[in-house]
Design a protein around this motif. Structure first.
Motif, short mmCIF file in Angstrom:
data_model
loop_
_atom_site.label_atom_id
_atom_site.label_comp_id
_atom_site.label_asym_id
_atom_site.label_seq_id
_atom_site.Cartn_x
_atom_site.Cartn_y
_atom_site.Cartn_z
N PHE A 624 0.83 -1.21 0.00
CA PHE A 624 0.00 0.00 0.00
C PHE A 624 0.87 1.26 0.00
CE2 PHE A 624 -2.67 -3.25 1.98
CZ PHE A 624 -3.85 -3.11 1.25
N PHE A 625 0.45 2.23 -0.83
CA PHE A 625 1.17 3.51 -0.94
C PHE A 625 0.17 4.67 -0.83
CE2 PHE A 625 3.71 0.23 -2.74
CZ PHE A 625 5.00 0.54 -2.38
N SER A 626 0.71 5.87 -0.63
CA SER A 626 -0.16 7.02 -0.34
C SER A 626 -0.80 7.64 -1.57
CB SER A 626 0.63 8.09 0.42
OG SER A 626 1.79 8.42 -0.32
N ALA A 657 -15.98 -4.96 -12.07
CA ALA A 657 -15.39 -6.13 -12.74
C ALA A 657 -13.86 -6.10 -12.64
CB ALA A 657 -15.82 -6.17 -14.20
N GLU A 658 -13.29 -4.92 -12.81
CA GLU A 658 -11.82 -4.79 -12.73
C GLU A 658 -11.32 -5.03 -11.31
OE1 GLU A 658 -10.95 -1.51 -16.25
OE2 GLU A 658 -11.87 -0.85 -14.37
N ARG A 659 -12.11 -4.58 -10.32
CA ARG A 659 -11.71 -4.84 -8.92
C ARG A 659 -11.75 -6.34 -8.64
NH1 ARG A 659 -14.76 -0.08 -7.89
NH2 ARG A 659 -16.56 -1.24 -7.14
N ALA A 660 -12.80 -6.99 -9.14
CA ALA A 660 -12.93 -8.44 -8.93
C ALA A 660 -11.77 -9.19 -9.59
CB ALA A 660 -14.27 -8.93 -9.49
N GLN A 661 -11.37 -8.71 -10.76
CA GLN A 661 -10.25 -9.31 -11.50
C GLN A 661 -8.95 -9.18 -10.71
OE1 GLN A 661 -10.14 -7.61 -15.41
NE2 GLN A 661 -8.72 -9.14 -16.21
N PHE A 662 -8.74 -8.01 -10.12
CA PHE A 662 -7.54 -7.75 -9.30
C PHE A 662 -7.50 -8.75 -8.14
CE2 PHE A 662 -5.30 -5.71 -5.79
CZ PHE A 662 -4.19 -5.12 -6.40
N LEU A 663 -8.63 -8.90 -7.44
CA LEU A 663 -8.68 -9.80 -6.27
C LEU A 663 -8.59 -11.27 -6.67
CD1 LEU A 663 -11.40 -7.97 -4.14
CD2 LEU A 663 -8.95 -8.08 -3.67
N GLY A 679 -6.39 3.36 1.53
CA GLY A 679 -7.66 4.09 1.61
C GLY A 679 -8.53 3.85 0.38
N GLY A 680 -8.02 3.06 -0.58
CA GLY A 680 -8.79 2.75 -1.78
C GLY A 680 -9.60 1.47 -1.62
N SER A 681 -9.97 0.88 -2.77
CA SER A 681 -10.85 -0.29 -2.78
C SER A 681 -10.29 -1.50 -2.05
CB SER A 681 -11.12 -0.73 -4.23
OG SER A 681 -11.42 0.36 -5.02
N PHE A 682 -8.96 -1.63 -1.97
CA PHE A 682 -8.38 -2.86 -1.44
C PHE A 682 -7.82 -2.70 -0.02
CE2 PHE A 682 -7.86 -2.71 -6.10
CZ PHE A 682 -8.84 -3.65 -6.40
N GLN A 739 -6.66 -0.72 9.08
CA GLN A 739 -7.60 -1.42 8.20
C GLN A 739 -6.84 -2.24 7.15
OE1 GLN A 739 -10.94 -1.90 7.68
NE2 GLN A 739 -11.46 -0.95 9.62
N ALA A 740 -5.84 -1.61 6.53
CA ALA A 740 -5.08 -2.31 5.49
C ALA A 740 -4.34 -3.51 6.06
CB ALA A 740 -4.10 -1.33 4.83
N ALA A 741 -3.68 -3.33 7.22
CA ALA A 741 -2.96 -4.43 7.86
C ALA A 741 -3.93 -5.55 8.25
CB ALA A 741 -2.23 -3.92 9.09
N GLY A 742 -5.16 -5.17 8.54
CA GLY A 742 -6.19 -6.15 8.94
C GLY A 742 -6.60 -7.09 7.84
N ARG A 743 -6.14 -6.84 6.60
CA ARG A 743 -6.45 -7.77 5.50
C ARG A 743 -5.69 -9.08 5.66
NH1 ARG A 743 -10.55 -6.30 5.33
NH2 ARG A 743 -9.96 -4.80 6.90
N VAL A 744 -4.59 -9.08 6.45
CA VAL A 744 -3.67 -10.23 6.47
C VAL A 744 -4.20 -11.37 7.34
CG1 VAL A 744 -1.33 -10.99 7.01
CG2 VAL A 744 -1.71 -8.73 5.98
#
Length: 782
Positions: A624-626, A657-663, A679-682, A739-744
């Motif tokens: 993740f970057f700013s 659809a593009e977000r789903a493709q990324f994931l 702070g974005g979609s992911f 929040q981002a770290a919580g994805r792990v």
């Protein structure tokens, strides 16, 4: 239970006069042409002006009530002139009164007749003079319509309306009684609670028991949705709650709530629980190219005539199976968006307005935050009108500050007005020209590109108000004239005027200028920018029995309490994490600075750090970057240094659809690094358990950009709360990091690594804002 406040078990069903009449006396087309109606503020002012014109002994806001069998009907009549024995119902409007639809007029007469009967009963009158007073907001003139009625005739009318409603009310009382009996007996749907889930559920139930609000910080992975809905449903039966509203920030949150209801229902298959999912009007609309009236949209024609059958069909779908039959599939027990749409179209009625109607009759209503919290929120209006006792659940509540700020902010762009002036009807050119001239003057008077003002510009606001009134009158006189640009400008002007009425320390007024090719074509954006939503949200919390806000990141408490206007009695709970320090290696790369001026120098050491970790433990990572710019540079540097490692990147303005493709790149077998913006979609709401994600790199503190707007916010936060920098930068930034770290770590069997890349992550005051179960270590440069 239903659309009115029902007192089950006490043999009485309470219904508001207006709600009773809307149920029994509304017929014909759905017709929004006799709009836009006055704002609430204008309506109140109009009522006050009409009553001020009456004699001194004129009575206002007279509470009246009466009974018909188990029905208890109550309301407040607008005004009564005792000497003339005249009861008045006051309605404010705009435009040509002759264009008011007949069914609207009939509804108004129904209301005043019901009040007439209740007045005759309470005062022992033999007859009464009834008057509908229509007050034109524009001309300030009254049009009065009179009818003379005897007490026996009004009694007969009252009994006829109540008779029509009674059969429905009795079914609703039976539904409420059956619902509450089953809820009291309902068991938790799983064999046992997950770690932390019981603590959350108990805090929810206790908050409802005490009738207080709750802020609950509860980690991901404990089953927050079931852990909050289950106790609130139990509380409904125990504490006499009419409805539970579950509000989510995103579509995924609404789906989780629907899934949680299914899980709860599987454990109690005979539970008569009516569940509704509300969709946005733009999503629900079947004919976006048509206007909301019978002459344009076939689903609006005869809407109220077909509504009773559509309503009954929708309710029948939510019936539990008979005790001796096999359980019905859970999908038939909730009115989700697709089911509601299918019912509406089967009966040729509008799905959106059928949804608004079904909100009156459902036990759980699932929707976006704005349905209860924004300036004209439907669920809040219905709660007030029907005097419901509601419990509100707010999911992922760390989003509430930014979302509520948007709800109570408004902006207007000069370029849009310039374009509009070329195409508007002749009658509107003069008022819009006046706004344009005042706007030009504001731009001329301002020398800097950005400026914040202590007060609103009086002459501009006056011109804007006049223009809004002119557009409103024009639209009322020409209901078939549809101009999207004019409508957009009108709604922006209305919002601006509404927020101007309550302008204060909680908001900023600023003007941002940008020069065009020629000085005469400078453009500017005017903004009333809400920065503390508390004054707007406080009354919303007060009109609920309990509101529980929950999220994995609600620290520090005082920030959310201050910003959202939480009542002083609000309870707090920090739910223990089911995770242990051994599951997550948290390392601070203190030898790297990601400050703006150091970003270029940071790219090489960040790439080295990521590459070394990947070589130590191959698998899927998120970085993740700013900003997109920083992310792109870091991804390019990494790809150059480690060409064999698969890399994929978030792009600007990705669609679903593009977000789903990324994931979809994150599988149990895949390896590589996904580059994303904090702070974005992911950065939140993404669930990648097990080997789908084994680590994250967070190369930023997530601090909002230092710019003129944020600096104004910092100064105001300092003046109000004495914590300007923290409230503006530190707390919102660190929330995104956690929040981002919580994805792990998503489950108790997950293992992973998080790198916090910046020397500032080593500071004690920053680490205090991290989850208590983390054990933070230093990552030395190698």
């Amino acid at each position: 239970m239903g659309g009115m406040s029902a007192l089950a078990g006490q043999g009485a069903y309470t219904v508001a006069v207006r709600a009773l009449c809307e149920f029994t006396a509304k017929t014909g087309d759905l017709d929004l042409r006799f709009t836009p109606s006055p704002t609430a503020q204008e309506g109140i002012a109009g009522h006050a002006l009409v009553t001020s014109r009456r004699d001194e002994d004129y009575e206002t806001e007279i509470p009246l009530s009466g009974d018909f069998g188990p029905l208890h009907v109550r309301g407040r009549a607008d005004g009564y002139d005792r000497r003339a024995n005249r009861l008045e119902e006051i309605k404010t409007y705009r435009g040509d009164l002759k264009k008011m639809p007949d069914n609207q007029r009939q509804l108004h007469w129904a209301q005043v007749k019901i009040y007439g009967h209740l007045l005759c009963e309470s005062q022992g009158l033999g007859q009464v003079h009834l008057a509908l007073v229509y007050f034109d907001i524009g001309s300030q003139k009254e049009t009065v319509m009179h009818e003379e009625h005897t007490a026996p005739a009004l009694r007969a009318y009252f009994e006829q309306q109540c008779g029509r409603f009674l059969q429905w009310a009795q079914k609703e009382m039976a539904h409420r009684e059956a619902r509450d009996t089953q809820l009291k007996a309902m068991r938790f749907p799983h064999a046992d609670f997950r770690p932390g889930q019981r603590q959350l559920a108990e805090a929810m139930y206790k908050a409802s028991n005490r009738g207080v609000c709750l802020l609950a910080q509860a980690p991901t992975g404990i089953g927050k949705t079931v852990g909050s809905l289950f106790p609130m449903l139990k509380a409904s039966a125990e504490h006499g709650v009419d409805k539970v509203f579950f509000l989510a920030a995103k579509t995924s949150g609404r789906q989780m709530a629907l899934d949680a209801v299914d899980i709860i229902r599987e454990g109690a298959p005979l539970l008569p629980l009516r569940t509704l999912e509300l969709a946005a009007k733009s999503t629900a609309c079947v004919n976006p190219d048509k206007a909301c009236h019978g002459e344009s949209c076939p689903l609006a024609k005869g809407f109220y005539d077909r509504l009773p059958a559509a309503r009954q069909s929708a309710l029948d779908l939510m019936l539990p199976p008979a005790a001796d039959s096999a359980p019905a599939p859970a999908s038939f027990l909730a009115l989700d968006r697709e089911t509601l749409r299918a019912v509406a179209l089967a009966h040729d009625v509008c799905p959106y307005y059928l949804g608004s109607e079904m909100a009156r009759w459902c036990d759980i209503v699932i929707g976006d935050y704005n349905y209860y919290f924004d300036i004209s929120a439907m669920l809040h209006s219905l709660t007030q009108l029907n005097d419901w006792k509601v419990n509100v659940l707010v999911d992922e509540a760390h989003n509430m500050v930014s979302r509520a700020r948007k709800m109570y902010s408004a902006e207007m762009e000069h370029a849009s007005l310039r374009m509009l002036r070329k195409t508007v009807p002749e009658e509107l050119k003069k008022p819009l020209d006046r706004v344009h001239r005042q706007w030009n003057q504001l731009e001329k008077d301002q020398s800097s590109e950005y400026q914040c003002y202590a007060t609103l510009p009086e002459k501009f606001m006056g011109a804007l108000q006049t223009a809004a009134t002119a557009i409103s009158d024009y639209m009322a006189d020409h209901p078939s004239h549809v101009d999207a640009d004019l409508q957009n400008f009108y709604f922006e002007a209305l919002m601006f005027a509404r927020l101007a009425e309550s302008f204060g320390d909680h908001a900023l007024f600023d003007i941002e200028k940008s020069e065009g090719a020629r000085a005469s074509h400078s453009n500017s954006v005017l903004c009333i920018r809400n920065i503390v939503p508390a004054p707007f949200l406080k009354p919303r919390f007060e009109s609920t029995h309990t509101t529980a806000l929950f999220s994995a990141t609600l620290s520090p408490w005082n920030y959310f309490g201050d910003m959202l206007g939480m009542p002083d009695t609000t309870a707090w709970v920090d739910v223990e994490s089911p995770f242990v320090a051994e599951q997550l290696a948290v390392r601070v790369a203190g030898h790297i600075s990601t400050r703006y001026q150091h970003r270029q120098q940071s790219l090489r050491p960040i790439a080295a750090l990521m590459g070394q970790q990947y070589q130590r433990q191959r698998g899927n990572y998120l970085a993740f970057f700013s900003s997109f710019d920083y992310m792109e540079k870091a991804a390019n540097q990494f790809a150059e240094a480690y060409p064999d490692v698969p890399v994929w990147r978030q792009s600007r303005r990705m669609d679903e659809a593009e977000r789903a493709q990324f994931l979809a790149r994150f599988t149990l077998e895949s390896e590589g690094i996904g580059f994303a913006v904090l702070g974005g979609s992911f950065g939140e709401g993404v669930d990648l358990p097990g080997a789908r994600l084994i680590g994250a790199f967070v190369a930023t503190l997530g601090l909002p950009q230092i710019n003129p707007v944020n600096e104004q916010i910092r100064q105001r936060m300092e003046a109000i709360f004495g914590a300007g920098y923290d409230y503006t930068y530190t707390y919102p930034g660190l929330q995104k990091v956690v929040q981002a770290a919580g994805r792990v770590i998503r489950t108790q069997s997950d293992r992973g690594t998080v790198y916090l890349i910046d020397d500032r992550f080593g500071r004690p005051e920053i680490q205090q804002l991290m989850p208590a179960w983390w054990r933070i270590e230093s990552a030395s440069p190698t």
